[in-house]
Scaffold this active site. Structure first.
Site, PDB file in Angstrom:
ATOM      1  N   HIS A   1       2.139 -11.151  13.906  1.00 53.45           N
ATOM      2  CA  HIS A   1       1.245 -10.649  12.883  1.00 53.45           C
ATOM      3  C   HIS A   1       1.726  -9.338  12.267  1.00 53.45           C
ATOM      4  CE1 HIS A   1      -2.392  -9.492  10.964  1.00 53.45           C
ATOM      5  NE2 HIS A   1      -2.692  -8.549  11.814  1.00 53.45           N
TER       6      HIS A   1
ATOM      7  N   ARG B   1      -0.556  -1.984  17.741  1.00 50.23           N
ATOM      8  CA  ARG B   1      -1.361  -1.397  16.680  1.00 50.23           C
ATOM      9  C   ARG B   1      -2.819  -1.812  16.812  1.00 50.23           C
ATOM     10  NH1 ARG B   1      -3.387  -3.123  12.199  1.00 50.23           N
ATOM     11  NH2 ARG B   1      -2.202  -5.060  12.045  1.00 50.23           N
TER      12      ARG B   1
ATOM     13  N   LEU C   1       0.824  -1.211   0.000  1.00 52.41           N
ATOM     14  CA  LEU C   1       0.000   0.000   0.000  1.00 52.41           C
ATOM     15  C   LEU C   1       0.854   1.255   0.000  1.00 52.41           C
ATOM     16  CD1 LEU C   1      -2.954  -0.807   2.395  1.00 52.41           C
ATOM     17  CD2 LEU C   1      -2.887  -0.814  -0.087  1.00 52.41           C
TER      18      LEU C   1
ATOM     19  N   SER D   1      -9.943 -13.951  11.475  1.00 46.93           N
ATOM     20  CA  SER D   1     -10.304 -12.594  11.892  1.00 46.93           C
ATOM     21  C   SER D   1     -10.658 -12.544  13.370  1.00 46.93           C
ATOM     22  CB  SER D   1     -11.478 -12.089  11.074  1.00 46.93           C
ATOM     23  OG  SER D   1     -11.964 -10.921  11.665  1.00 46.93           O
TER      24      SER D   1
ATOM     25  N   ARG E   1      -5.890  -7.571  21.921  1.00 45.02           N
ATOM     26  CA  ARG E   1      -5.094  -8.640  21.326  1.00 45.02           C
ATOM     27  C   ARG E   1      -3.991  -9.159  22.248  1.00 45.02           C
ATOM     28  NH1 ARG E   1      -4.201  -6.342  15.121  1.00 45.02           N
ATOM     29  NH2 ARG E   1      -6.323  -6.727  14.465  1.00 45.02           N
TER      30      ARG E   1
END
Lengths: 227, 255, 639
Positions: free
Chosen positions: C403, C437, C45, C286, C332
């Site tokens: 991740h 994050r 990106l 997810s 998380r």
């Protein structure tokens, strides 16, 4: 623009589809006329006589049909040649078991059709419709008579059955293919068209094939129209 | 630990684009059924490396079925033939001990073999380059909700946009045609109002580029759809056919 | 602040900083732009969006990626979505709230000004992507749809099925291909950066290897932009693509770019567990699954029954018991760490004992199978495809996996590293996520950097810097090529008895055990020794078959693993020095009585930027202190 269209992959294919569609319509017309055979020479001979009476019109129709036909073949040959080249090195292990037979055989059924057509034109178009071959029981029955006599030969019956089944196969892929190539797709109707395409192919083959069988039978039992 | 498999692998080995390749047979024992197909190849490659052979080259990256890197013909089927599954997501539990597995690269003149199972797919990038975009510059976009998109068209665009560019459609097509790939991009962008302005030139240029790169023609056999790991539909090809015809005859493109 | 670090953060009110800064940045005349060559490495990106933007403005751009197509960069794998403070749902979102959530989520280890700018740009990103044809989910009225994601209290996440990353990347990729078509961008696929070249202390080019021909080449430019992603693959097993690597940023570090916060790593709690020693990567499921799934392990560690046969009373719903108010929806890092704890206690399930159950039986009973199918159908499908188990009839097994990496090359407010002319975008820099994050923020940062930050700041560098003409005949390029070639020769000449993957796997295990979810001083010290020994062994025993003059995937891996070895030592050193627990960095010595992370704002409220001293080979720590005038420090609690 027209040149670019004809040279393009989709353009060529669409011209094959359009000419194919025209040929399908011709075949349908031909089939309906053929079915009049079952009603006897008086009904059947009406059409060929009408067409012949148009004189120059007949030539125009015939050459138009031939042009469409040869365009259909010529463009297809060009497409198939490109397709052959596009693979490059051939697969050693490819599994095409889920390929439909009708689709796979398209170029071959097409070639058989071409041969068949040559024989067919020689048998019925190029012959004198009131000549020796049209005489049944001492009387000329016109084109009907030609047909009657032609199918006395079991070899020819077999040849015609092979020919019309090739046609049926060709159409069973062709009809739905025309729809796809010209760009019509619908979540509900497309699957129905695919089934119809197959059904129609079989129907056309069976109906056409019924004629040689019918006359083969008539030849054995004797023609009812001969006094 | 899962069940174990003993396999015979017949793998296409080819040194580079110009050399001719051949199948080489390898026996691989004790493969875990839970391993993915690529992990099975990893195990083979570790073995080959330690025995002094060159490992089998194969393309791969994300190994979760989204990057589109991997792919090969496994027993004659693109990605192994499991429904909507890329090669990296194919698992060895679909095989049984004693199986002979034939592994061959995707083949098309437009996708030449680079080495072993690796093929050069830059032709697909060239097709995108020829028109697979909307010409908007950074900064010139209007407020997002000013462009309303009908839900059915948005869904159609999304479904078409799911293409991962793996080239299985080309590999599975008897004519090595790139119609499914190209139509997916044409329909994705052309279905959206923001992409409709350029839709006519897009479809003309992208179709032209397919031919330039030597891809074959569509013969409506739909093997591409069957092989596509993302379920891209051949209705996209129909839509592209329609738009192409309309674009070439200067008609407005239908929805 | 260390005198070597100048963050160039503008003064004034935070909501006006970017505007005033932009105004002060120097511009380059449109007719002069084509004379400037910009090298961009990486086509995710950040890289793709920057490449398109620079080319549109008229610069000459060279883009490099190691994949066979720029569309395959790993941004493609992001599933969940992208945040933006559009407030389309009228539920109280604002730029300020997105900024605040991101700072807090990062556990107060990110730079306020950068994060505020990120939140501001988020709004434009959505506009840009929609205009490019990114097929975001829509409502029946044709408006864009939003959802709440990752525990956020507002619905600010835009999504495109479960493929948001792919669709955003295809948008940026197509924008880039449009410029390739206009010949403004030269695209170099299958080309891996091996080194950065400095001339007069400024970044002026790179050395690459073409992966198919093996050709080593030099490329010169006026500035270099790295958008090469993170370093998760130092763990061998991660959710990153196999090709993701640290080489570009590490080589830049060796040439003088400071590396910031390398110990910050995000562990995602819901991944499919490791099944065996052949395993090559981990697949993320997810996070949304935790909305309806209940996490548990058997209470008895010797319980070998099928999960469906274990009665409720004998199940330990550890998240619900330990965090009664958030339950299964804790952040998380907490969810991950607790999974590790129960497995360390021997309660883990599955063949390896390194997994916990995620159970949908209650949700299916409550809402019906079809409701669950609608919500998670495609995820359940992925799970079944990979594991062969049906999550509708038996609990899923999950385990945490690496991740994302928040650390990266240190950059100033202009996204320039400590090497003049070297800009770093996206995950490759350290800038916006602090120590942790938030979900749906990575895509936002990549595109913000590429579309809306670098296009302003890089021209300022070009306009204000004296850049003499340099081509690849310059001795610096020649030497760099020789260095790359001799390193490749060295790797190929060892022909030892272990494969590259053997070493990578071992390195990964060390890092995962000692520098993963939970770290301790003694563990980190052991890890440092172990890595050093393994690295020595690597250079004597690795077997890289084949030659360098053709496609050689083992050689590619070997170069990357060699850099992971060097990098992992710095990562451990950083983890050792940070005597606190914050975000993704949990030091066992710094926790409260009930196992909560204890941050030490008095001593560690800074960015740790490491400089490699070329003389001694030592890593030297520089500190960029962090201030939080707009998002006051607070301690999170999820009890």
């Amino acid at each position: 623009m027209i040149k670019q269209y004809i040279q393009s992959q989709i353009g060529k294919k669409q011209l094959v589809a359009i000419t194919g569609l025209a040929l399908i319509l011709f075949v349908m017309f031909h089939l309906s006329a053929n079915l009049l055979l079952f009603l006897g020479p008086d009904y059947f001979n009406f059409f060929p006589e009408l067409i012949h009476s148009t004189g120059i019109g007949l030539r125009v129709i015939e050459s138009g049909l031939a042009a469409v036909f040869f365009l259909h073949i010529g463009l297809t040959v060009a497409l198939v040649r490109q397709n052959r080249k596009a693979r490059g090195q051939q697969y050693k292990s490819v599994d095409y078991s889920n390929r439909s037979i009708a689709t796979r055989l398209m170029p071959y059924t097409g070639m058989i059709l071409l041969l068949f057509l040559a024989i067919h034109i020689n048998d019925f178009v190029l012959q004198d419709h009131s000549g020796v071959k049209s005489i049944v029981g001492g009387e000329s029955l016109g084109l009907y008579g030609l047909v009657y006599n032609a199918f006395a030969n079991p070899f020819r019956v077999g040849l015609y059955v092979l020919g019309v089944f090739s046609l049926g196969f060709h159409l069973s892929h062709g009809i739905q293919s025309v729809v796809q190539t010209l760009g019509y797709s619908h979540p509900k109707y497309t699957p129905i068209i695919k089934h119809m395409s197959r059904g129609l192919g079989v129907l056309v083959a069976v109906l056409f094939a019924s004629i040689p069988f019918y006359f083969s039978y008539m030849n054995i039992v004797g023609c009812c129209y001969v006094s | 630990m899962g069940k174990r498999l003993d396999l015979t692998l017949r793998i296409w080995r080819q040194k580079n684009t110009n050399s001719s390749g051949e199948f080489v047979t390898y026996d691989l024992e004790n493969v875990d059924v839970n391993a993915s197909f690529l992990e099975m190849l990893d195990v083979l490659n570790e073995k080959l490396t330690l025995s002094g052979d060159e490992p089998v080259a194969f393309e791969h990256d994300c190994r979760e079925g989204i990057c589109g890197s991997c792919g090969a013909m496994v027993n004659g089927k693109a990605h192994g033939g499991e429904d909507k599954t890329t090669l990296c997501q194919l698992h060895m539990r679909h095989f049984k001990s004693g199986d002979v597995i034939v592994i061959e690269p995707f083949r098309a003149k437009a996708l030449p073999v680079v080495k072993d199972l690796v093929v050069d797919r830059s032709a697909l990038d060239r097709i995108i380059e020829s028109g697979g975009y909307i010409s908007v510059k950074t900064g010139s976009a209007p407020e997002a909700n000013q462009i309303l998109v009908k839900k059915d068209l948005a869904d159609r665009a999304m479904d078409a946009a799911s293409c991962i560019g793996c080239s299985a459609c080309v590999a599975a097509c008897p004519n090595a045609s790139a119609m499914l790939f190209t139509s997916a991009k044409v329909v994705h962008l052309g279905s959206l109002p923001q992409g409709s302005t350029e839709a006519a030139s897009r479809v003309i240029n992208m179709v032209d580029e397919m031919k330039t790169n030597g891809f074959g023609n569509c013969s409506n056999e739909y093997l591409c759809e069957a092989a596509c790991p993302k379920g891209i539909k051949v209705s996209n090809i129909a839509k592209m056919n329609q738009w192409y015809k309309q674009a070439m005859t200067n008609q407005p493109l239908s929805e | 602040m260390s005198h070597k670090l100048n963050s160039k953060v503008p003064t004034g009110d935070i909501d006006k900083q970017w505007d005033s800064h932009r105004f002060n940045l120097k511009l380059i005349n449109p007719s002069n732009r084509r004379k400037y060559r910009i090298i961009i490495v990486g086509t995710g990106l950040a890289g793709a969006s920057a490449a398109a933007s620079f080319a549109e403005m008229g610069y000459s751009v060279d883009v490099f990626c190691f994949q066979d197509s720029p569309r395959r960069a790993h941004s493609i794998a992001a599933q969940g979505g992208i945040n933006a403070a559009k407030n389309y749902c009228n539920d109280g979102d604002s730029i300020y709230r997105l900024f605040h959530d991101t700072i807090k989520g990062g556990d107060f280890r990110a730079r306020e000004s950068n994060v505020y700018r990120l939140a501001q740009n988020s709004v434009n990103i959505i506009d840009q992507c929609v205009a490019q044809g990114v097929p975001f989910a829509r409502e029946y009225g044709g408006h864009l749809a939003n959802r709440s994601f990752g525990g956020a209290q507002v619905s600010r996440t835009f999504y495109a099925k479960g493929q948001t990353g792919q669709q955003l990347l295809l948008g940026a990729y197509s924008a880039m291909m449009k410029e390739v078509h206009r010949k403004r961008i030269r695209l170099h696929t299958k080309t891996e950066m091996l080194d950065l070249v400095l001339v007069d202390g400024k970044a002026r080019g790179i050395i690459t290897r073409h992966l198919e021909t093996g050709k080593i080449e030099a490329h010169a430019a006026e500035t270099v932009i790295l958008a090469t992603g993170g370093y998760s693959n130092v763990f061998f097993l991660s959710t990153n693509a196999k090709g993701c690597n640290v080489t570009a940023t590490w080589r830049a570090h060796k040439k003088g770019a400071f590396f910031a916060n390398p110990c910050f790593t995000q562990i995602h709690p819901t991944c499919i567990p490791v099944k065996g020693d052949y395993q090559s990567k981990l697949t993320l499921m997810s996070e949304s699954l935790r909305n309806d799934g209940r996490v548990w392990v058997p209470k008895d560690k010797n319980d070998t029954r099928h999960p469906n046969d274990i009665p409720d009373a004998e199940r330990y719903y550890y998240l619900e018991e330990r965090y009664p108010s958030f339950g299964n929806l804790v952040p998380r890092d907490l969810a991950s760490r607790n999974a590790k704890y129960v497995c360390d206690e021997g309660l883990g399930v599955g063949a390896t004992g390194l997994a916990v159950y995620l159970d949908f039986a209650d949700a299916i009973k409550r809402d019906g199978r079809s409701a669950i199918e609608q919500r998670y159908g495609n995820l359940f499908e992925i799970y079944e495809r990979i594991t062969g188990d049906d999550p509708y009839t038996q609990p899923m097994m999950i385990y945490p996996a690496v991740h994302y990496t928040m650390g990266g090359l240190w950059v100033d407010y202009n996204l320039m590293s400590t090497i003049p002319g070297l800009h770093v975008l996206g995950e490759a820099n350290f800038s916006d996520h602090g120590a942790n994050r938030l979900g749906a923020s990575a895509l936002m940062q990549g595109l913000s950097d590429g579309y809306f930050v670098a296009p302003y700041t890089v021209p300022d560098y070009l306009a204000t810097t004296d850049l003499e003409t340099v081509d690849t005949a310059h001795p610096e390029f020649v030497t760099a090529i020789q260095n790359c070639e001799s390193r490749i020769e060295k790797l190929l000449s060892i022909k030892g008895d272990k494969t590259v993957d053997d070493f990578h796997r071992e390195l990964g295990l060390i890092m995962w055990d000692k520098c993963g979810m939970s770290r301790s001083q003694s563990g980190l010290e052991e890890a440092l020794d172990a890595v050093k020994n393994l690295e020595k062994e690597f250079w004597t025993r690795v077997n890289v078959p084949g030659s360098g003059e053709a496609l050689n995937q083992s050689l590619e891996k070997a170069g990357r693993v060699a850099d992971f070895f060097e990098f992992s030592k710095l990562k451990i050193q950083d983890a050792l020095h940070r005597n606190e627990s914050c975000g993704g960095h949990f030091r066992e010595e710094y926790q409260s009585g009930d196992g909560e992370a204890v941050r030490d704002d008095a001593n560690f409220r800074y960015v740790a930027a490491w400089e490699l001293d070329p003389e001694t080979g030592e890593e030297v720590l520089h500190k960029e202190p962090l201030e939080f005038p707009n998002a006051p420090l607070s301690t999170r609690s999820y009890k």
